[in-house]
Design a protein around this motif. Structure first.
Motif, short mmCIF file in Angstrom:
data_model
loop_
_atom_site.label_atom_id
_atom_site.label_comp_id
_atom_site.label_asym_id
_atom_site.label_seq_id
_atom_site.Cartn_x
_atom_site.Cartn_y
_atom_site.Cartn_z
N TRP A 135 0.83 -1.21 0.00
CA TRP A 135 0.00 0.00 0.00
C TRP A 135 0.86 1.26 0.00
O TRP A 135 0.48 2.28 -0.59
CB TRP A 135 -0.97 -0.02 1.19
N VAL A 136 2.04 1.20 0.60
CA VAL A 136 2.97 2.31 0.50
C VAL A 136 3.38 2.51 -0.97
O VAL A 136 3.46 3.64 -1.47
CB VAL A 136 4.22 2.07 1.37
N TYR A 167 2.51 9.40 -0.73
CA TYR A 167 2.89 8.82 0.55
C TYR A 167 3.12 9.89 1.62
O TYR A 167 2.58 9.80 2.73
CB TYR A 167 4.15 7.97 0.38
N GLN A 168 3.92 10.90 1.31
CA GLN A 168 4.23 11.91 2.31
C GLN A 168 2.97 12.67 2.74
O GLN A 168 2.76 12.94 3.93
CB GLN A 168 5.27 12.88 1.76
N LEU A 205 -3.04 11.73 7.76
CA LEU A 205 -3.63 10.71 8.62
C LEU A 205 -2.81 10.42 9.86
O LEU A 205 -3.35 9.99 10.88
CB LEU A 205 -3.85 9.41 7.83
N ARG A 206 -1.48 10.56 9.77
CA ARG A 206 -0.60 10.35 10.92
C ARG A 206 -0.85 9.01 11.60
O ARG A 206 -0.89 8.89 12.81
CB ARG A 206 -0.77 11.48 11.94
N LEU A 262 -7.97 0.63 3.96
CA LEU A 262 -9.06 1.60 4.05
C LEU A 262 -8.53 3.02 4.06
O LEU A 262 -9.08 3.90 3.38
CB LEU A 262 -9.88 1.35 5.32
N GLY A 263 -7.45 3.26 4.80
CA GLY A 263 -6.91 4.61 4.86
C GLY A 263 -6.45 5.12 3.50
O GLY A 263 -6.75 6.26 3.11
N VAL A 264 -5.74 4.27 2.77
CA VAL A 264 -5.26 4.66 1.44
C VAL A 264 -6.45 4.90 0.50
O VAL A 264 -6.48 5.88 -0.24
CB VAL A 264 -4.32 3.59 0.86
#
Length: 324
Positions: free
Chosen positions: A197-198, A207-208, A214-215, A221-223
């Motif tokens: 996912w990265v 990515y950054q 989101l930290r 799900l986050g991506v």
């Protein structure tokens, strides 16, 4: 008033320049990931070929499923209309007729980009990283040139429209492919799936900005939610739709295309409010593919001399080309 032929050339120039940068970054990130996962089973380059919509053509030509053949096909094969070299060639051909409308330096810049893409041996592992970084840098410099040296008029609106439709389509293609093949992982697979996912985020230079927004850990799900619903990240689908709407707002007779963009924006807003999970987002992406295809066709029919015979911007048919 801008001529239809000029509008069409600007639109496609912008799409091909964006596509060249997208292809370069996708191959660069996948090459880097290849070093981290030398044990990955199957044909390692199949996801990249699928995202670019060229897997079927690659296999139909009977090319060996090796890294060398795959990277040459993606980067420098003139018979592949979606290769990096082809995208740069098409961009150069379109810009050739636009010297009175675009900054003079843009012609020199696109020639430099094409020369870099045509350099022999660019797919070789020892040259690939440096070469692709150069392509990405040149593409981004051209985007900066246009934004800093063009009138904010109909011509620039068409340029933004082409670039943003291509960008949104690529985000859909990357994320849809990833959702189909990468899970969240459990146990020993957790870190490996997170690394994949990265890679998805890096393919979209996200990515950054994901970590800033989101930290937290990188999850399926986050991506998915970040790449679809973010209103501040330029390659997120919602942000792309906002850019499309702004560009259409500067153009006359944009009703059909604007209505399609507004409908998709409303659907995404409702899904975000409802807290859509990754599976629901996967369904939304199929709808987004269809709507972006319809939006593209509406643009062609409204602003160009004749409807351009073009395949829809979907993973299976990314090899769009202009009509004669």
């Amino acid at each position: 008033m801008m001529l239809s032929r000029a509008a069409e050339n600007i639109y496609w120039m912008a799409r091909y320049l964006e596509r060249a940068e997208n292809t370069a970054r996708l191959v660069a990130v996948h090459s880097e990931f290849r070093l981290d996962r030398p044990d990955r089973s199957g044909f390692f380059w199949e996801p990249v070929l699928s995202i670019t919509g060229t897997l079927e053509d690659f296999d139909a030509r009977g090319l060996p499923r090796t890294e060398r053949e795959a990277t040459n096909f993606l980067l420098s094969d003139p018979q592949n209309p979606s290769s990096l070299l082809s995208s740069c060639s098409y961009a150069r051909e379109n810009i050739r007729t636009l010297m009175e409308m675009l900054p003079r330096e843009s012609w020199e810049a696109v020639n430099g980009l094409h020369a870099a893409a045509a350099r022999p041996g660019v797919g070789a592992p020892q040259m690939r990283d440096v070469h692709l970084r150069e392509i990405i840098g040149r593409s981004q410099a051209m985007a900066g040139l246009f934004s800093g040296a063009m009138n904010d008029d109909a011509g620039y609106a068409v340029l933004r429209l082409g670039r943003t439709i291509e960008r949104g389509s690529f985000t859909v293609q990357v994320l849809e492919n990833a959702l189909a093949r990468i899970g969240d992982g459990v146990g020993d697979m957790l870190s490996l799936q997170a690394a994949e996912w990265v890679g998805v985020l890096k393919s979209l230079t996200a990515y950054q900005m994901y970590r800033r927004s989101l930290r937290g850990p990188v999850t399926r799900l986050g991506v998915s939610r970040f790449l679809v619903f973010s209103q501040v990240f330029p390659r997120a689908l919602v942000h792309c739709l906002g850019g499309i709407g702004q560009a259409l707002g500067r153009l006359p007779d944009s009703g059909a295309a604007a209505a399609t963009a507004a409908r998709l924006s409303a659907e995404l807003a409702a899904a975000e409010t409802a807290g859509a999970d990754a599976d629901r987002i996967a369904g939304l992406l199929a709808s987004a593919r269809s709507d972006l295809s319809a939006l593209h066709q509406a643009v062609c029919e409204t602003y160009f001399i004749a409807p351009t015979r073009v395949a829809p911007p979907a993973p299976a048919s990314r090899t769009q080309a202009q009509g004669a």
